[in-house]
Write an enzyme that holds these catalytic residues in place. Structure first.
Site, mmCIF file in Angstrom:
data_model
loop_
_atom_site.group_PDB
_atom_site.id
_atom_site.type_symbol
_atom_site.label_atom_id
_atom_site.label_comp_id
_atom_site.label_asym_id
_atom_site.label_seq_id
_atom_site.Cartn_x
_atom_site.Cartn_y
_atom_site.Cartn_z
ATOM 1 N N ILE A 38 48.654 33.230 0.631
ATOM 2 C CA ILE A 38 49.872 33.626 -0.076
ATOM 3 C C ILE A 38 51.055 33.805 0.876
ATOM 4 C CG2 ILE A 38 48.664 34.662 -2.025
ATOM 5 C CD1 ILE A 38 49.186 37.407 -0.784
ATOM 6 N N ASP A 85 49.192 37.225 17.609
ATOM 7 C CA ASP A 85 47.797 37.645 17.425
ATOM 8 C C ASP A 85 47.805 39.155 17.260
ATOM 9 O OD1 ASP A 85 45.155 38.316 17.514
ATOM 10 O OD2 ASP A 85 44.692 37.228 19.371
ATOM 11 N N ASN A 112 51.880 40.447 6.155
ATOM 12 C CA ASN A 112 50.963 39.801 5.222
ATOM 13 C C ASN A 112 49.601 39.490 5.844
ATOM 14 O OD1 ASN A 112 50.279 37.801 2.847
ATOM 15 N ND2 ASN A 112 50.152 36.576 4.728
ATOM 16 N N TYR A 195 37.462 47.557 4.841
ATOM 17 C CA TYR A 195 38.593 46.797 4.314
ATOM 18 C C TYR A 195 39.462 47.691 3.428
ATOM 19 C CZ TYR A 195 41.128 43.272 1.583
ATOM 20 O OH TYR A 195 42.113 42.530 0.963
ATOM 21 N N LYS A 199 43.489 48.767 3.847
ATOM 22 C CA LYS A 199 44.474 48.546 2.791
ATOM 23 C C LYS A 199 45.082 49.863 2.309
ATOM 24 C CE LYS A 199 44.371 44.234 3.134
ATOM 25 N NZ LYS A 199 45.547 43.569 3.747
#
Length: 325
Positions: A38, A85, A112, A195, A199
């Protein structure tokens, strides 16, 4: 002018068309712009209107392919490649120094990029790779580019930082906000939990950034939706995605259990977070389907005490403070 109400099926093109005047003349940096994600779709759409779109990635060959693909469609687009990186703090500093040497101001930074490997690894800096790539690296990158963003501020425009999070953040039930836990995590921790923590960190960071900047920079976070990107279809992640039902036993998108978005729909909320003028009134907002959705923030990511604690812990990990002077 009456603005439309965006929905799950709204595309990045739809959003960019509505806010074309706001995008015009702006300089945007998007991390993680490999074809098939995306970030690339957001870059492609914004390149139709923006003055400059800086695309980044750790692989120079993929970067070249991304620019070629955009320029093939939009020969006049102003695209600039930046090797970044996020798993290496030294490389983050090098890339930020390069951006800070550009003559143009920076209006929007879109964090992103995300680590596509759910397995436990430590980076060259001894940090857990997923947290380093998804949160600590972007925190440092944003800190180092803050002067560039502040230079774009005017009486009528406030620069923006957009963090691409995930609805998965709401599934975690614990997030230990100590230096050791944030920096290193644990090899025994369930990958999906790790994860979700990264987030959650994206959301906490966006809100605290808005608060601490005192209106000088507006931060936003978002859930892009469920999309068949190159991360959740990656071979090393398939078994886990199948085990939690996101993918079918055959490794295909589970359309019976979840509503999936196309790449064009998945990038829409990113573009909205970057340019929808309605969000000037709600800095720090979390967006879903291109609209404000703070009610969908999970308890851990909603707690302002967690936001303040994470900010302080991250500064300790990096050994330096974030300043807006």
């Amino acid at each position: 002018m009456s603005l439309p109400t965006f929905t799950l099926t709204t595309t990045a093109e739809d959003v960019a068309t509505v806010f074309a005047d706001q995008i015009k003349g702006k300089n945007v940096l998007i991390t993680g712009t490999s074809i098939g994600g995306i970030g690339f779709e957001a870059a492609r759409v914004l390149a139709k209107h923006a003055n400059l779109v800086i695309i980044t990635g750790y692989n120079s060959e993929r970067l070249r392919l991304s620019e070629e693909a955009i320029k093939k469609e939009l020969p006049a687009a102003n695209i600039r490649q930046l090797v970044l990186d996020l798993s290496s703090l030294a490389m983050v500093r090098k890339a930020a120094a390069e951006v800070n040497a550009y003559p143009e101001p920076l209006h929007v930074l879109i964090n992103n990029a995300a680590c596509g490997d759910a397995e436990y690894h430590l980076t060259v800096d001894g940090l857990e790779k997923q947290m380093a790539t998804d949160y600590i690296g972007p925190f440092l990158f944003t800190k180092l580019l803050a002067p560039k963003l502040l230079a774009a501020r005017t009486e009528t425009y406030t620069p923006r930082v957009v963090n691409v999070s995930s609805g998965a953040h709401a599934f975690i039930t614990a997030f230990e906000l100590t230096e050791g836990a944030v920096a290193h995590s644990s090899p025994e921790q369930v990958p999906f939990a790790r994860y979700g923590q990264t987030k959650s960190a994206n959301i906490l960071f966006a809100g605290e950034l808005s608060k601490r900047s005192g209106g000088k920079i507006n931060g936003y976070s978002l859930h892009p939706g469920l999309i068949a990107t190159n991360i959740n279809t990656k071979e090393s992640n398939k078994a886990h995605m199948i085990s939690i039902g996101i993918l079918t036993p055959e490794g295909l998108p589970n359309t019976e259990k979840y509503e999936w978005k196309t790449m064009a729909q998945g990038a829409a909320t990113t573009v909205a977070a970057a340019f929808d003028t309605r969000f000037d009134a709600c800095p720090g907002a979390y967006l879903v389907d291109s609209i404000e959705a703070n009610d969908k923030i999970g308890p851990i990511a909603r707690d302002p005490n967690n936001a303040a604690a994470l900010w302080t812990v991250t500064e300790h990990i990096l050994g330096e403070a974030f300043s807006f002077d």
